[in-house]
Scaffold this motif. Sequence first.
Motif, PDB file in Angstrom:
ATOM      1  N   HIS A 230      -2.423  10.699   5.962  1.00  0.00           N
ATOM      2  CA  HIS A 230      -2.004  11.452   4.785  1.00  0.00           C
ATOM      3  C   HIS A 230      -0.650  10.958   4.284  1.00  0.00           C
ATOM      4  CE1 HIS A 230      -5.282  14.312   5.402  1.00  0.00           C
ATOM      5  NE2 HIS A 230      -4.975  14.300   6.684  1.00  0.00           N
ATOM      6  N   LYS A 231      -0.586  10.659   2.999  1.00  0.00           N
ATOM      7  CA  LYS A 231       0.618  10.120   2.381  1.00  0.00           C
ATOM      8  C   LYS A 231       0.839  10.781   1.019  1.00  0.00           C
ATOM      9  CE  LYS A 231       1.668   6.758   5.360  1.00  0.00           C
ATOM     10  NZ  LYS A 231       3.008   6.586   5.974  1.00  0.00           N
ATOM     11  N   LYS A 232       1.909  10.372   0.345  1.00  0.00           N
ATOM     12  CA  LYS A 232       2.103  10.669  -1.068  1.00  0.00           C
ATOM     13  C   LYS A 232       1.660   9.444  -1.869  1.00  0.00           C
ATOM     14  CE  LYS A 232       4.265  14.745  -1.252  1.00  0.00           C
ATOM     15  NZ  LYS A 232       3.789  15.896  -2.048  1.00  0.00           N
ATOM     16  N   PHE A 233       1.300   9.648  -3.133  1.00  0.00           N
ATOM     17  CA  PHE A 233       0.808   8.509  -3.909  1.00  0.00           C
ATOM     18  C   PHE A 233       1.845   7.400  -4.014  1.00  0.00           C
ATOM     19  CE2 PHE A 233      -0.120   5.940  -7.587  1.00  0.00           C
ATOM     20  CZ  PHE A 233      -1.442   5.616  -7.346  1.00  0.00           C
ATOM     21  N   LYS A 234       3.116   7.771  -4.109  1.00  0.00           N
ATOM     22  CA  LYS A 234       4.159   6.744  -4.243  1.00  0.00           C
ATOM     23  C   LYS A 234       4.158   5.777  -3.063  1.00  0.00           C
ATOM     24  CE  LYS A 234       7.684   9.821  -2.295  1.00  0.00           C
ATOM     25  NZ  LYS A 234       8.939  10.567  -2.576  1.00  0.00           N
ATOM     26  N   ASP A 235       3.565   6.190  -1.920  1.00  0.00           N
ATOM     27  CA  ASP A 235       3.509   5.326  -0.741  1.00  0.00           C
ATOM     28  C   ASP A 235       2.450   4.243  -0.844  1.00  0.00           C
ATOM     29  OD1 ASP A 235       5.493   6.906   0.536  1.00  0.00           O
ATOM     30  OD2 ASP A 235       3.957   8.342   1.177  1.00  0.00           O
ATOM     31  N   ILE A 236       1.686   4.223  -1.924  1.00  0.00           N
ATOM     32  CA  ILE A 236       0.627   3.216  -2.070  1.00  0.00           C
ATOM     33  C   ILE A 236       1.195   1.797  -2.009  1.00  0.00           C
ATOM     34  CG2 ILE A 236       0.668   3.090  -4.620  1.00  0.00           C
ATOM     35  CD1 ILE A 236      -2.430   3.022  -4.479  1.00  0.00           C
ATOM     36  N   VAL A 237       2.458   1.644  -2.389  1.00  0.00           N
ATOM     37  CA  VAL A 237       3.085   0.309  -2.353  1.00  0.00           C
ATOM     38  C   VAL A 237       3.141  -0.245  -0.929  1.00  0.00           C
ATOM     39  CG1 VAL A 237       4.438   0.692  -4.448  1.00  0.00           C
ATOM     40  CG2 VAL A 237       5.414   1.290  -2.236  1.00  0.00           C
ATOM     41  N   ASP A 238       3.130   0.635   0.074  1.00  0.00           N
ATOM     42  CA  ASP A 238       3.212   0.184   1.467  1.00  0.00           C
ATOM     43  C   ASP A 238       1.924  -0.493   1.936  1.00  0.00           C
ATOM     44  OD1 ASP A 238       5.741   1.327   1.544  1.00  0.00           O
ATOM     45  OD2 ASP A 238       5.011   3.221   2.394  1.00  0.00           O
ATOM     46  N   PHE A 239       0.847  -0.316   1.198  1.00  0.00           N
ATOM     47  CA  PHE A 239      -0.449  -0.863   1.603  1.00  0.00           C
ATOM     48  C   PHE A 239      -0.790  -2.167   0.885  1.00  0.00           C
ATOM     49  CE2 PHE A 239      -0.476   3.660   2.360  1.00  0.00           C
ATOM     50  CZ  PHE A 239      -0.998   3.756   3.648  1.00  0.00           C
ATOM     51  N   LEU A 240       0.162  -2.664   0.098  1.00  0.00           N
ATOM     52  CA  LEU A 240      -0.068  -3.883  -0.690  1.00  0.00           C
ATOM     53  C   LEU A 240       1.090  -4.840  -0.502  1.00  0.00           C
ATOM     54  CD1 LEU A 240      -1.271  -1.941  -3.814  1.00  0.00           C
ATOM     55  CD2 LEU A 240      -2.714  -3.526  -2.530  1.00  0.00           C
ATOM     56  N   GLY A 241       0.800  -6.150  -0.609  1.00  0.00           N
ATOM     57  CA  GLY A 241       1.832  -7.151  -0.400  1.00  0.00           C
ATOM     58  C   GLY A 241       1.787  -8.255  -1.432  1.00  0.00           C
ATOM     59  N   LYS A 242       2.591  -9.267  -1.216  1.00  0.00           N
ATOM     60  CA  LYS A 242       2.734 -10.378  -2.157  1.00  0.00           C
ATOM     61  C   LYS A 242       1.374 -11.016  -2.448  1.00  0.00           C
ATOM     62  CE  LYS A 242       5.095 -14.815  -2.797  1.00  0.00           C
ATOM     63  NZ  LYS A 242       5.320 -14.602  -4.235  1.00  0.00           N
ATOM     64  N   ASP A 243       1.109 -11.199  -3.727  1.00  0.00           N
ATOM     65  CA  ASP A 243      -0.105 -11.838  -4.261  1.00  0.00           C
ATOM     66  C   ASP A 243      -1.373 -11.007  -4.088  1.00  0.00           C
ATOM     67  OD1 ASP A 243       1.280 -14.040  -5.251  1.00  0.00           O
ATOM     68  OD2 ASP A 243       1.131 -15.116  -3.340  1.00  0.00           O
ATOM     69  N   ASP A 244      -1.247  -9.784  -3.553  1.00  0.00           N
ATOM     70  CA  ASP A 244      -2.370  -8.855  -3.653  1.00  0.00           C
ATOM     71  C   ASP A 244      -2.529  -8.463  -5.120  1.00  0.00           C
ATOM     72  OD1 ASP A 244      -2.834  -8.887  -0.935  1.00  0.00           O
ATOM     73  OD2 ASP A 244      -1.784  -7.015  -0.525  1.00  0.00           O
ATOM     74  N   VAL A 245      -3.675  -7.906  -5.471  1.00  0.00           N
ATOM     75  CA  VAL A 245      -3.987  -7.612  -6.868  1.00  0.00           C
ATOM     76  C   VAL A 245      -4.413  -6.153  -7.014  1.00  0.00           C
ATOM     77  CG1 VAL A 245      -5.556  -8.133  -8.803  1.00  0.00           C
ATOM     78  CG2 VAL A 245      -4.633  -9.990  -7.389  1.00  0.00           C
ATOM     79  N   VAL A 246      -3.928  -5.510  -8.064  1.00  0.00           N
ATOM     80  CA  VAL A 246      -4.353  -4.163  -8.443  1.00  0.00           C
ATOM     81  C   VAL A 246      -5.054  -4.270  -9.790  1.00  0.00           C
ATOM     82  CG1 VAL A 246      -3.597  -1.833  -9.072  1.00  0.00           C
ATOM     83  CG2 VAL A 246      -2.511  -3.028  -7.155  1.00  0.00           C
ATOM     84  N   VAL A 247      -6.290  -3.765  -9.861  1.00  0.00           N
ATOM     85  CA  VAL A 247      -7.088  -3.838 -11.088  1.00  0.00           C
ATOM     86  C   VAL A 247      -7.175  -2.440 -11.699  1.00  0.00           C
ATOM     87  CG1 VAL A 247      -9.230  -4.627 -12.140  1.00  0.00           C
ATOM     88  CG2 VAL A 247      -8.441  -5.666  -9.989  1.00  0.00           C
ATOM     89  N   LEU A 248      -6.769  -2.337 -12.972  1.00  0.00           N
ATOM     90  CA  LEU A 248      -6.648  -1.055 -13.660  1.00  0.00           C
ATOM     91  C   LEU A 248      -7.464  -1.049 -14.951  1.00  0.00           C
ATOM     92  CD1 LEU A 248      -2.797  -1.064 -13.226  1.00  0.00           C
ATOM     93  CD2 LEU A 248      -4.290   0.570 -12.064  1.00  0.00           C
ATOM     94  N   ASN A 249      -7.793   0.137 -15.415  1.00  0.00           N
ATOM     95  CA  ASN A 249      -8.523   0.303 -16.676  1.00  0.00           C
ATOM     96  C   ASN A 249      -7.538   0.744 -17.758  1.00  0.00           C
ATOM     97  OD1 ASN A 249     -10.303   0.862 -18.756  1.00  0.00           O
ATOM     98  ND2 ASN A 249     -11.472   2.413 -17.662  1.00  0.00           N
ATOM     99  N   ASN A 250      -7.394  -0.072 -18.807  1.00  0.00           N
ATOM    100  CA  ASN A 250      -6.402   0.227 -19.844  1.00  0.00           C
ATOM    101  C   ASN A 250      -6.997   0.947 -21.065  1.00  0.00           C
ATOM    102  OD1 ASN A 250      -7.764  -1.829 -21.137  1.00  0.00           O
ATOM    103  ND2 ASN A 250      -6.077  -3.299 -21.065  1.00  0.00           N
ATOM    104  N   THR A 251      -8.123   1.617 -20.884  1.00  0.00           N
ATOM    105  CA  THR A 251      -8.683   2.405 -21.976  1.00  0.00           C
ATOM    106  C   THR A 251      -7.745   3.560 -22.336  1.00  0.00           C
ATOM    107  OG1 THR A 251     -10.657   3.576 -22.766  1.00  0.00           O
ATOM    108  CG2 THR A 251      -9.970   4.022 -20.506  1.00  0.00           C
ATOM    109  N   ARG A 252      -7.867   4.039 -23.564  1.00  0.00           N
ATOM    110  CA  ARG A 252      -7.081   5.170 -24.031  1.00  0.00           C
ATOM    111  C   ARG A 252      -8.028   6.292 -24.464  1.00  0.00           C
ATOM    112  NH1 ARG A 252      -1.921   5.689 -24.939  1.00  0.00           N
ATOM    113  NH2 ARG A 252      -1.155   7.366 -26.253  1.00  0.00           N
TER     114      ARG A 252
END
Length: 337
Positions: free
Chosen positions: A39-61
């Motif tokens: 169990h974490k806070k959302f801001k801790d998501i950065v701890d699970f990712l490192g250099k050159d990892d990729v986050v894919v997001l949906n930019n719909t409005r």
Amino acid sequence: MKISDFYFELPEDLIAQSPTRKRSESKLLVLYESGEIIHKKFKDIVDFLGKDDVVVLNNTRVLKARVYGRKKTGGNVEMLFFKADSEKKYHALVGGRVGKESTILIDNVEIKVIQKKGNIFIVDEEEAKIDFLIEHYGTIPLPPYIKRAANTDDEERYQTIFAKYKGSVAAPTASLHFDEGVIQNLMKKGVKLTYITLHVGPGTFLPIKSENIEDHKMMAEYCEISNETADIINTALRSKKKVLFCGTTVVRAIEWASIEEEVKPKNGFADIYIYPGYKFKVVKNMLTNFHLPSSTPLLLVCALAGKDAIFNAYKEAIKKKYRFFSYGDAMLILKRD
């Protein structure tokens, strides 16, 4: 498989009616493929990712797609405007008793609708006319389980901070937790951000009516994956870097555009339906919210992580008083490195 097998009881007070004060202060349940939960806070998501990892997001409005009108006979009508398939004309999900061919008044503007199927109608008007009505008379289309009217705060908080291209009738809710601080911290670590566009349609509100889940048909939604995004994801996959796909919309888009283990640039209307038994081509890691019982997003996460693991995580989330659905908390589904 039976849709009733994917039902669970949820205390009503855990259905989030408003967002957290700060986006990244939402809770984050981390579920590993082993079944381990932390169990974490959302801001801790950065701890699970490192250099050159990729986050894919949906930019719909999200459009202010819910518009209230009236019939010429005086009865009130609620309309949710959306685009379907490759047709140029808007469609509308109509609430209220409306004939197969009807004229509806929005203020003093008349629009004609023609029944397509059930409470879905084709809007027999020019696109620009409906764009005008959405802009001037529309409200943010909060989901029906949020038991209040949309307000001006929702115009900001029911959008992601990177929302760009108008077209959705619902937010890609897993990404509502990202704020500028989280984005900056990811970039400082050398994490790459890339975007797809999938315009969420009203299928997100519609229940599965068939008892056998295999018999359900998804409504098509417009989707775009660019050359750049495909290249970034494929490069990371070849380099054995972690790729985190944020939300069911991103997962569906990427799987729709993938052949074997490679993402292809693609645009069009995606009607891919992912449920247990589906063999994923690319997606291994996923960020998601907590979903409605017996819903298509719940089936998707069960397909990825396994029904037993997901239901155990949901049981834990209920015990720990996590908030559910669109304005609720988040879950990070991870494969071990």
